[in-house]
Design a protein around this motif. Sequence first.
Motif, PDB file in Angstrom:
ATOM      1  N   THR B 210       0.836  -1.205   0.000  1.00 37.60           N
ATOM      2  CA  THR B 210       0.000   0.000   0.000  1.00 37.60           C
ATOM      3  C   THR B 210       0.870   1.255   0.000  1.00 37.60           C
ATOM      4  N   LEU B 211       0.539   2.202  -0.865  1.00 35.33           N
ATOM      5  CA  LEU B 211       1.289   3.457  -0.968  1.00 35.33           C
ATOM      6  C   LEU B 211       0.374   4.615  -0.583  1.00 35.33           C
ATOM      7  N   SER B 212       0.970   5.628   0.021  1.00 37.74           N
ATOM      8  CA  SER B 212       0.176   6.781   0.427  1.00 37.74           C
ATOM      9  C   SER B 212       0.833   8.032  -0.132  1.00 37.74           C
ATOM     10  N   PHE B 213       0.028   8.974  -0.607  1.00 33.50           N
ATOM     11  CA  PHE B 213       0.562  10.200  -1.207  1.00 33.50           C
ATOM     12  C   PHE B 213      -0.141  11.415  -0.613  1.00 33.50           C
ATOM     13  N   GLY B 214       0.585  12.489  -0.487  1.00 32.91           N
ATOM     14  CA  GLY B 214       0.002  13.737  -0.019  1.00 32.91           C
ATOM     15  C   GLY B 214      -0.349  13.685   1.446  1.00 32.91           C
ATOM     16  N   GLU B 215      -0.659  14.837   1.983  1.00 35.83           N
ATOM     17  CA  GLU B 215      -1.022  14.945   3.396  1.00 35.83           C
ATOM     18  C   GLU B 215      -2.534  15.060   3.519  1.00 35.83           C
ATOM     19  N   PRO B 216      -3.097  14.410   4.534  1.00 36.30           N
ATOM     20  CA  PRO B 216      -4.533  14.605   4.771  1.00 36.30           C
ATOM     21  C   PRO B 216      -4.824  16.083   4.999  1.00 36.30           C
ATOM     22  N   SER B 217      -5.961  16.550   4.513  1.00 36.90           N
ATOM     23  CA  SER B 217      -6.207  17.991   4.518  1.00 36.90           C
ATOM     24  C   SER B 217      -6.519  18.519   5.913  1.00 36.90           C
ATOM     25  N   GLY B 218      -7.137  17.678   6.735  1.00 31.96           N
ATOM     26  CA  GLY B 218      -7.558  18.158   8.050  1.00 31.96           C
ATOM     27  C   GLY B 218      -8.673  19.164   7.933  1.00 31.96           C
ATOM     28  N   TYR B 219      -9.285  19.235   6.751  1.00 28.80           N
ATOM     29  CA  TYR B 219     -10.319  20.247   6.500  1.00 28.80           C
ATOM     30  C   TYR B 219     -11.633  19.777   7.116  1.00 28.80           C
ATOM     31  N   SER B 220     -12.353  20.712   7.671  1.00 32.71           N
ATOM     32  CA  SER B 220     -13.658  20.306   8.213  1.00 32.71           C
ATOM     33  C   SER B 220     -14.655  20.170   7.074  1.00 32.71           C
ATOM     34  N   VAL B 221     -15.590  19.345   7.271  1.00 34.26           N
ATOM     35  CA  VAL B 221     -16.508  18.950   6.208  1.00 34.26           C
ATOM     36  C   VAL B 221     -17.302  20.131   5.660  1.00 34.26           C
ATOM     37  N   SER B 222     -17.369  20.254   4.345  1.00 34.83           N
ATOM     38  CA  SER B 222     -18.171  21.336   3.773  1.00 34.83           C
ATOM     39  C   SER B 222     -19.380  20.794   3.027  1.00 34.83           C
ATOM     40  N   GLY B 223     -19.359  19.540   2.687  1.00 37.98           N
ATOM     41  CA  GLY B 223     -20.476  18.968   1.935  1.00 37.98           C
ATOM     42  C   GLY B 223     -20.305  19.173   0.446  1.00 37.98           C
ATOM     43  N   ASP B 224     -21.179  18.631  -0.314  1.00 40.38           N
ATOM     44  CA  ASP B 224     -21.083  18.674  -1.766  1.00 40.38           C
ATOM     45  C   ASP B 224     -21.701  19.966  -2.276  1.00 40.38           C
ATOM     46  N   GLU B 225     -20.874  21.025  -2.341  1.00 40.60           N
ATOM     47  CA  GLU B 225     -21.369  22.301  -2.831  1.00 40.60           C
ATOM     48  C   GLU B 225     -21.685  22.188  -4.308  1.00 40.60           C
ATOM     49  N   ASN B 226     -22.748  22.838  -4.731  1.00 43.66           N
ATOM     50  CA  ASN B 226     -23.109  22.892  -6.147  1.00 43.66           C
ATOM     51  C   ASN B 226     -23.310  21.518  -6.771  1.00 43.66           C
ATOM     52  N   ILE B 227     -23.784  20.598  -5.963  1.00 44.85           N
ATOM     53  CA  ILE B 227     -24.190  19.291  -6.504  1.00 44.85           C
ATOM     54  C   ILE B 227     -25.626  19.085  -6.056  1.00 44.85           C
ATOM     55  N   VAL B 228     -26.502  18.856  -7.021  1.00 43.15           N
ATOM     56  CA  VAL B 228     -27.935  18.803  -6.721  1.00 43.15           C
ATOM     57  C   VAL B 228     -28.475  17.425  -7.086  1.00 43.15           C
ATOM     58  N   LEU B 229     -29.210  16.844  -6.177  1.00 45.35           N
ATOM     59  CA  LEU B 229     -29.833  15.552  -6.452  1.00 45.35           C
ATOM     60  C   LEU B 229     -30.993  15.765  -7.426  1.00 45.35           C
ATOM     61  N   ALA B 230     -30.895  15.110  -8.587  1.00 42.57           N
ATOM     62  CA  ALA B 230     -31.953  15.277  -9.590  1.00 42.57           C
ATOM     63  C   ALA B 230     -33.083  14.282  -9.351  1.00 42.57           C
TER      64      ALA B 230
END
Lengths: 435, 472
Positions: B210-230
């Motif tokens: 298993t390989l890992s790349f980049g650092e986890p963002s640690g960003y708090s959840v924002s949700g799926d902006e501009n994605i609409v359930l049709a």
Amino acid sequence: MYHAKFQIWVGRLQQVFPVTHRYKCSATKAILSDPAILTLDVAYITDSRNTHKIDKLIQSRKGKGDIHLVQKLWKEYNEETIEKMKSKKYEKFMLEACKIPNQAHSVLDSYGIEPKIVKFINDKRKFDFQPRDFADLCQKCDLLKTEFLGFLAGHKSYIIKDSLAELEQALIQRTCDELLKKGFSLISVPDFLPYHVIEGCGMDIKAERGQVYTLDPSLHGDLCLSGTSEMAIAGFLSNQVLNVDELPLKLAAVSRCYRAEISSSFDERGIYRVHQFTKVEMFGVTKNDISQSEALLQEFVDIQSELSASYGIHCQLLDMPLHELGAPAYRKFDIEAWMPGRNMFGEISSSSNCTDFQARRLNIKYESGEDTYFCHTVNGTACAVPRMLIALLETFQNRYADTINIPEVLWPYMNYQKLLTPPVFPLKMRYIKSW
Amino acid sequence: MRFSSRIFVWKLSSTFGISGLSNESCFMSTQPLCKFKKINQIEVYRIKSGQLAALSECYFSRSCYTAAVVRPESYLTIPGALGRQVDSLVKPCIDKMQLVDFQRLQYNLNERGYRLNARELLELWKNYEDIIAEKAKIESRRKENSKIGKQLNKKSGCDLQKEFDTVKETGIKLRNEAKRIQKILEEIEVPTMMKLLSLPNDYCDEPFKTLSFGEPSGYSVSGDENIVLALNSPDSFHFMTKENAFLELKFCNKLLQYLLNQNCRLISPPDFVKSAIVEGCGIDYSEVFTMNEQDSSDPFRVVGGASLPAMCTLVARTTLRNETPLRFSTLGRCYSVSDGTNIFESSQRTCVQSLSLVNNEQSSGEVDFMVDKLINFYSVLPVHFRVSKAPLSSLKRYEKAKISFEMYSQSKKKYIEFACVSNIGEFISRRLNVYFHPRGEGQFVNFVFSTCIDFNAFVHCWNDNGRPSLVE
């Protein structure tokens, strides 16, 4: 390294697309689940002073709808006193009223049955040899597979290959880039829609079932395959009240389009008329003002003309007569490209002003002050890939070499390749005809 | 009807309900049947005498309709003698080597959740092979007997009569024996082949770190902006607007251009395929969309141009003469039935897919090649992702092994796959007849299929991790 050139500026994106409507994915409410509230212009339809005009319109436009029946049903509804019967009569009235087509621009009365040629775009290329048609060119350059595909994927299936497939992507990318420069916002739409959205756009599923693909209802409910992203975009806006400051709203979508219509005409052979193709569509929403929607229609037509002109293909811009208008259209312009291999003009794009026809059926409104009004909607094809490919290949073919010139504006999208050529290593695949 | 099917003969009452189950039998239809109607989603055909092989006359009665209720179990044809009687699109070739090590097979089946007994399958197959062998023996003896008879014919003399009688008697015995064996064969061939065609691919033992790349963002959840359930019932679809739509157009195209620079050839396949293609890829019909075709017992399946079945239409039923590896890429829609409301569970996804055609020796190297190329592409982005070997339990039927690229979703608290490279081996080419030239056993093309990006999954994780700036 290729990735060294790879850049997407998210920060710049946020300047280009100022946030006005932020939608979050809702697990609870799907926006196309419920039909929109239908509000027809009953006052106009039921006014006896308009009967003759509407009747004449219906006769000119392929004869769908019966205004006399509509007005009769309206009278019966008004005269009915029993509540239960009244609602049934209203439903009958609305079903017939929905069939009445949109009004039309008064100038179309003078056109007769032939479209009016508004202008020509680019000169027609003069050939000193007999130009080959698209199928021949693709066969020579091994760019298209149609043989033995019917058994696996159905009639009129095709696989675009190698540099022709790259040209397809180049057309899509360039078209979108040009639209973004002109203030369009991109939207990614579903290719599957429920019946009520398609009907809200003015297409009668039952009557025109031959044109619309439907899915097995026992497995997938009332889903259809969308014939154009105009329907999905209109569905996206349904039951919404837009801010007047957002108008005119200009949206663009790239989508896969599915049409069941078939043709055995020789002129429409090959990929001229197919069941599946990619298209870039423009969709606009304006205030409830005919001058604004007409201005937006003219803008769409100008964009189409500009795009066609930039490719160097010879085209004609047509103002379409009444009988060529679909039910929703108030006015329609078509662009036809000259296809030398077929020796004919072929439609490559179309733009229509639907005024409030779709907005009333899909409940698309805007608010101004304390009041809300129905919008006007306008739609147009920015690029229909198969026919554009036909026009390009047949126009820019070369006599001796098996090459086709690529228009200069597309070079940056084709890794600066200037010619369509057969692949360096042709595919050597042989279909097993018999066991 | 051009495929072999299990046909259950039932009697219908005069009100056309299904009443009384007759013998559940397996027949072959060699003529088109007249479609009657659909009852409870089952197609019912009115049948006449002779339309079904070996159907007894006693089934036909004037007092009620006799109907064949056809539930196609497979749109792939059946190999062997029965298969030659029908007009077939493809002729799948069973991988007998899978049955040799039945302990390995049982482990494979258990891990993937298949309720099949490997030993029973092996016995079924051995029984089938024994009957084929016995049939061949009897045919050989019949030929011998016939030869003797012809030789006797050439000689003359009355003392030959006894020998003639013996030959004749032997001939009759052998003919009856052949008929008996043929009947047994026809009874077991279909169920045996059905079971074997339902087996998943073998699995690959090769380890992968298993390989890992980049650092986890640690960003708090924002949700799926501009994605609409049709739509979300019965299947789910979404709209994407603003940056998401822009990214879909540009990012996918950039990836595609990158792949074209790695000697991939771009194709644009059809969106509709025949059922045999879907089944040949080992995909269940419940996972794909089915067209509404009232008059057809083999409706089209809507899979999307950027899908494995669609790409297989380029190579199905062909012999290949090119040098390998031969790589194809496509960018477009991929449709699969799903009612999940998240964007990464949508029924419609935008994907960049790649199909590599290789020989047996090249397949493992090709997997490494595609994994390397995708790592090179994604590792320059400021996103955290990992690359790992997917467990056997998560593999699809056609996959031998899969290397999975996953990003972490803050909102869902799990890793979500946005790309993968699957080693398929000969599984699909055996079913869809994709050969190297010259055609023959051992000449099957190996497939390596890569989902270079499932944009829906990628955009969810990108949104979820604070939309990092994708700047070089």
